[in-house]
Design a protein around this motif. Structure first.
Motif, PDB file in Angstrom:
ATOM      1  N   LYS A 109      73.422  23.596  81.032  1.00 37.88           N
ATOM      2  CA  LYS A 109      72.880  23.922  82.348  1.00 37.88           C
ATOM      3  C   LYS A 109      73.488  25.237  82.824  1.00 37.88           C
ATOM      4  O   LYS A 109      74.693  25.430  82.761  1.00 37.88           O
ATOM      5  N   ILE A 166      67.916  24.748  82.406  1.00 35.55           N
ATOM      6  CA  ILE A 166      68.537  24.374  81.135  1.00 35.55           C
ATOM      7  C   ILE A 166      68.358  25.506  80.128  1.00 35.55           C
ATOM      8  O   ILE A 166      67.258  25.995  79.916  1.00 35.55           O
ATOM      9  N   THR A 214      64.058  24.070  85.135  1.00 31.98           N
ATOM     10  CA  THR A 214      65.040  23.019  84.835  1.00 31.98           C
ATOM     11  C   THR A 214      66.470  23.550  84.818  1.00 31.98           C
ATOM     12  O   THR A 214      67.419  22.770  84.839  1.00 31.98           O
ATOM     13  N   LYS A 262      77.441  24.838  83.170  1.00 31.11           N
ATOM     14  CA  LYS A 262      77.882  23.440  83.163  1.00 31.11           C
ATOM     15  C   LYS A 262      79.402  23.315  83.307  1.00 31.11           C
ATOM     16  O   LYS A 262      79.888  22.545  84.113  1.00 31.11           O
ATOM     17  N   GLU A 282      69.903  34.919  78.873  1.00 27.59           N
ATOM     18  CA  GLU A 282      69.586  34.848  77.443  1.00 27.59           C
ATOM     19  C   GLU A 282      70.302  35.944  76.659  1.00 27.59           C
ATOM     20  O   GLU A 282      70.808  35.713  75.559  1.00 27.59           O
ATOM     21  N   SER A 318      72.284  23.024  67.749  1.00 26.51           N
ATOM     22  CA  SER A 318      71.495  23.200  68.968  1.00 26.51           C
ATOM     23  C   SER A 318      72.270  22.600  70.118  1.00 26.51           C
ATOM     24  O   SER A 318      72.930  21.574  69.957  1.00 26.51           O
ATOM     25  N   GLU A 319      72.176  23.238  71.257  1.00 27.29           N
ATOM     26  CA  GLU A 319      72.870  22.703  72.427  1.00 27.29           C
ATOM     27  C   GLU A 319      72.068  23.025  73.678  1.00 27.29           C
ATOM     28  O   GLU A 319      71.373  24.034  73.738  1.00 27.29           O
ATOM     29  N   GLU A 320      72.157  22.128  74.657  1.00 26.63           N
ATOM     30  CA  GLU A 320      71.507  22.387  75.940  1.00 26.63           C
ATOM     31  C   GLU A 320      72.587  22.544  76.986  1.00 26.63           C
ATOM     32  O   GLU A 320      73.459  21.692  77.120  1.00 26.63           O
ATOM     33  N   TRP A 324      66.159  30.088  78.325  1.00 24.69           N
ATOM     34  CA  TRP A 324      66.522  29.469  79.601  1.00 24.69           C
ATOM     35  C   TRP A 324      65.268  29.154  80.385  1.00 24.69           C
ATOM     36  O   TRP A 324      64.351  29.970  80.456  1.00 24.69           O
ATOM     37  N   ASN A 325      65.233  27.959  80.926  1.00 24.62           N
ATOM     38  CA  ASN A 325      64.084  27.541  81.715  1.00 24.62           C
ATOM     39  C   ASN A 325      64.400  27.659  83.201  1.00 24.62           C
ATOM     40  O   ASN A 325      65.354  27.045  83.694  1.00 24.62           O
ATOM     41  N   LYS A 372      70.715  27.957  70.046  1.00 25.54           N
ATOM     42  CA  LYS A 372      70.976  27.599  68.655  1.00 25.54           C
ATOM     43  C   LYS A 372      71.994  28.600  68.158  1.00 25.54           C
ATOM     44  O   LYS A 372      71.904  29.789  68.472  1.00 25.54           O
ATOM     45  N   LYS A 429      68.573  26.453  76.305  1.00 25.48           N
ATOM     46  CA  LYS A 429      68.607  25.875  74.964  1.00 25.48           C
ATOM     47  C   LYS A 429      69.084  26.946  74.004  1.00 25.48           C
ATOM     48  O   LYS A 429      68.461  27.996  73.901  1.00 25.48           O
TER      49      LYS A 429
END
Ligand SMILES: [Cu+2]
Length: 154
Positions: A34, A66, A64, A93, A47, A30-32, A60-61, A70, A68
């Motif tokens: 930006k 961010i 935020t 990021k 996505e 799992s990775e977050e 994707w939010n 997997k 997420k």
């Protein structure tokens, strides 16, 4: 003799099934990350790009920023996923999308880019009381707007 070999082969296939079942399960990482963007349309593009990059799940939010993800570590990694997202026109990021990719985005998706938000942040820093020449915010861009604070040494 014939039946024996049939038994043997059945036995053998059982063993191979067991051996197969016991091979190490693929590790899901799992990775977050930006990712810059601004609307629901961005969300689906980001996505989709993450999945094209090998992510098994990607959420994707919008608030935020961010993402997420997997993914199976043997299959892909965060850098590959970010590359796909940057190719789709979104700054991440670690990456900045090419201008042509950004320009191809739908009008409503032309988000504030990483560089501009970074400058905004720099300006905030430069207007703060403790801004001095040693601060990161005193980059060339920022210094133009806040020369005074960026020449202060203490
Ligand atoms: Cu959008």
């Amino acid at each position: 003799m014939k039946t024996q070999s049939i038994y043997l082969s059945i036995l053998f296939s059982f063993f191979s099934i067991i051996a197969f079942a016991q091979t190490k399960p693929a590790t899901l990482k799992s990775e977050e990350i930006k990712v810059w963007g601004n609307c629901g349309m961005c969300k689906s593009t980001i996505e989709k790009a993450a999945k094209a990059g090998g992510a098994s799940t990607a959420i994707w939010n919008e608030d935020t920023k961010i993402l997420k993800v997997k993914y199976v570590s043997a299959k892909t990694n965060g850098a590959k996923i970010q590359q796909k997202i940057a190719d789709a026109g979104y700054d991440t990021k670690d990456l900045t999308a090419k201008d042509e990719a950004y320009n191809n985005l739908h009008e409503c998706c032309k988000y504030d880019r990483k560089a501009t938000t970074a400058v905004k942040h720099d300006k905030d820093c430069c207007s703060s009381k403790d801004c001095t020449a040693s601060k990161d915010c005193c980059s060339d861009k920022c210094a133009k707007d806040a020369k005074d604070c960026c020449t202060k040494t203490k």
